[in-house]
Scaffold this motif. Sequence first.
Motif, PDB file in Angstrom:
ATOM      1  N   LYS A 263      -7.619  -5.547   7.356  1.00 16.10           N
ATOM      2  CA  LYS A 263      -8.779  -4.740   6.949  1.00 16.10           C
ATOM      3  C   LYS A 263      -8.347  -3.323   6.562  1.00 16.10           C
ATOM      4  O   LYS A 263      -8.882  -2.740   5.610  1.00 16.10           O
ATOM      5  CB  LYS A 263      -9.817  -4.707   8.069  1.00 16.10           C
ATOM      6  N   LEU A 264      -7.386  -2.778   7.301  1.00 18.59           N
ATOM      7  CA  LEU A 264      -6.873  -1.446   6.970  1.00 18.59           C
ATOM      8  C   LEU A 264      -6.190  -1.470   5.606  1.00 18.59           C
ATOM      9  O   LEU A 264      -6.368  -0.541   4.795  1.00 18.59           O
ATOM     10  CB  LEU A 264      -5.885  -0.976   8.045  1.00 18.59           C
ATOM     11  N   ALA A 265      -5.412  -2.519   5.341  1.00 19.59           N
ATOM     12  CA  ALA A 265      -4.741  -2.637   4.037  1.00 19.59           C
ATOM     13  C   ALA A 265      -5.760  -2.711   2.905  1.00 19.59           C
ATOM     14  O   ALA A 265      -5.583  -2.085   1.855  1.00 19.59           O
ATOM     15  CB  ALA A 265      -3.830  -3.866   4.022  1.00 19.59           C
TER      16      ALA A 265
ATOM     17  N   THR B 101      -8.756  -1.460   2.898  1.00 20.42           N
ATOM     18  CA  THR B 101      -9.350  -0.128   2.741  1.00 20.42           C
ATOM     19  C   THR B 101      -8.434   0.786   1.947  1.00 20.42           C
ATOM     20  O   THR B 101      -8.879   1.520   1.046  1.00 20.42           O
ATOM     21  CB  THR B 101      -9.626   0.497   4.133  1.00 20.42           C
ATOM     22  N   ARG B 102      -7.140   0.727   2.226  1.00 22.52           N
ATOM     23  CA  ARG B 102      -6.187   1.580   1.511  1.00 22.52           C
ATOM     24  C   ARG B 102      -6.085   1.166   0.045  1.00 22.52           C
ATOM     25  O   ARG B 102      -5.951   2.016  -0.838  1.00 22.52           O
ATOM     26  CB  ARG B 102      -4.829   1.505   2.201  1.00 22.52           C
ATOM     27  N   ILE B 103      -6.146  -0.134  -0.225  1.00 28.41           N
ATOM     28  CA  ILE B 103      -6.135  -0.602  -1.622  1.00 28.41           C
ATOM     29  C   ILE B 103      -7.348  -0.056  -2.356  1.00 28.41           C
ATOM     30  O   ILE B 103      -7.250   0.435  -3.491  1.00 28.41           O
ATOM     31  CB  ILE B 103      -6.110  -2.135  -1.675  1.00 28.41           C
ATOM     32  N   GLN B 104      -8.509  -0.118  -1.720  1.00 25.59           N
ATOM     33  CA  GLN B 104      -9.741   0.393  -2.335  1.00 25.59           C
ATOM     34  C   GLN B 104      -9.634   1.889  -2.611  1.00 25.59           C
ATOM     35  O   GLN B 104     -10.008   2.368  -3.692  1.00 25.59           O
ATOM     36  CB  GLN B 104     -10.936   0.101  -1.419  1.00 25.59           C
ATOM     37  N   GLN B 105      -9.102   2.633  -1.645  1.00 25.15           N
ATOM     38  CA  GLN B 105      -8.951   4.087  -1.813  1.00 25.15           C
ATOM     39  C   GLN B 105      -8.000   4.409  -2.964  1.00 25.15           C
ATOM     40  O   GLN B 105      -8.271   5.306  -3.773  1.00 25.15           O
ATOM     41  CB  GLN B 105      -8.450   4.709  -0.508  1.00 25.15           C
ATOM     42  N   ASN B 106      -6.885   3.679  -3.044  1.00 28.07           N
ATOM     43  CA  ASN B 106      -5.931   3.903  -4.134  1.00 28.07           C
ATOM     44  C   ASN B 106      -6.551   3.575  -5.486  1.00 28.07           C
ATOM     45  O   ASN B 106      -6.328   4.282  -6.472  1.00 28.07           O
ATOM     46  CB  ASN B 106      -4.673   3.055  -3.918  1.00 28.07           C
ATOM     47  N   CYS B 107      -7.324   2.502  -5.548  1.00 28.63           N
ATOM     48  CA  CYS B 107      -7.964   2.115  -6.812  1.00 28.63           C
ATOM     49  C   CYS B 107      -8.965   3.182  -7.257  1.00 28.63           C
ATOM     50  O   CYS B 107      -9.016   3.540  -8.444  1.00 28.63           O
ATOM     51  CB  CYS B 107      -8.663   0.767  -6.665  1.00 28.63           C
TER      52      CYS B 107
ATOM     53  N   ARG C 195      -8.848   6.331  -6.481  1.00 26.69           N
ATOM     54  CA  ARG C 195      -8.065   7.498  -6.898  1.00 26.69           C
ATOM     55  C   ARG C 195      -7.522   7.323  -8.303  1.00 26.69           C
ATOM     56  O   ARG C 195      -7.572   8.253  -9.128  1.00 26.69           O
ATOM     57  CB  ARG C 195      -6.906   7.720  -5.913  1.00 26.69           C
TER      58      ARG C 195
END
Length: 401
Positions: A384-386, A388-394, A396
């Motif tokens: 789930k953390l991964a 979230t980080r993918i979503q944040q990078n996308c 950005r």
Amino acid sequence: MKTIQSIKDQQIILAREAKTQKGRKTRRRMLLEGEQIIDWALDHQIAIHFLLVAKGTAPQNLQKYTTLGIEIYETSPGILKKVTGRNYLIPVIGVGEFPSHDSRIDKNFVLVLDDVKDYGNIGTIIRTCHAFGINKVISTTPDFDLFHKKTIEASRGSVFATHLEPFSSGKEAIQALHNRGYQIVATSPRGNSVQSMVELEQKPVALVVGNESRGVSPTIEEMADYLIQIPMSSEIESLNVGVATGISVYEIKLKQVIAMIEEKIKATVGRELNVASMLVQQVLDVALGKVSDLSSKQVVFMMVLKCDRSMPVEEMCKQFGVLPAEADRFLAPLIQKEYLLNHQDMLTLTHRGEEILSKLWFTVEKTEDQIFSGFSQEEVQAFKLALTRIQQNCVRIVNGR
């Protein structure tokens, strides 16, 4: 800002060692000469121990360096010249750690530098490799130096994101690569095939380029799976190794992609996420279909609306992949059952909608447990953390940051 007045100060001694090839190898520290190189290092998350600043000058990015917690020492121009070994002043220098590399190194294509000597050529080659997503370099000499100032400058800082694996000889390097499943492609004027015509296997590639004067060693030529050449006019004897490498990397990388296109498609993050998303949606649709007439997309939308309180119709279409022309049909059953209110294209969840969510939640939770069957709690949280980080990078990237 602290002051250093002696050439025997420990920071000065370390900086002078980081200037030499032997010192870099022994201390695993490098000298960063000038603000541009220091900023490149910071861009690649290189840990910087301290900066040395010429007395009477101030770096343009002094505030940034201070904010990052980097120690800054002021010293005389004469001492700085002794550190750099130059007869002109570089007003700001730093000492940084060698980079540590993680598992994101791309191992499908590696470059082998067979006794390439010129620091500028090495930097140009590494910069070219990074342009094609190649971030691992093999050297056939144990004393290969990746962090000479000329190499850093020619690579425009790409060396800081490069994983280097040195070997004691070309034979040892090629044997190791063969054992790891690589096909060895060596460049040579004596190549028995033109590189644009070579047919590669569906396996990782190790491209070998050779010394500026002698080219690839005879030992490696004998051990290579493919010996290729760049076709040229008879008036030109040879190309600069940096230029030749750029041409070969482009050609061979393209050949590799063609040979491995099916595997590469299957391995892309976008495909994996898309397939997983569709399968999860199908599973939820089946589970929810047994207890309600709502689709998984409608239920997930209601969950999001519960958290966000309200959402414009236009935003709903973007987030849930609903075409504007299909929005009314998607929302109609939810509005008719009084789960949603639509006031001037602003959607809100009703009390009745909250009630139906609470009733369906047990089905959703049970289905999620089934989807994560065999996962530990730590693995579920990491996944789930991964995401979230993918979503944040996308977000950005889309916003151009």
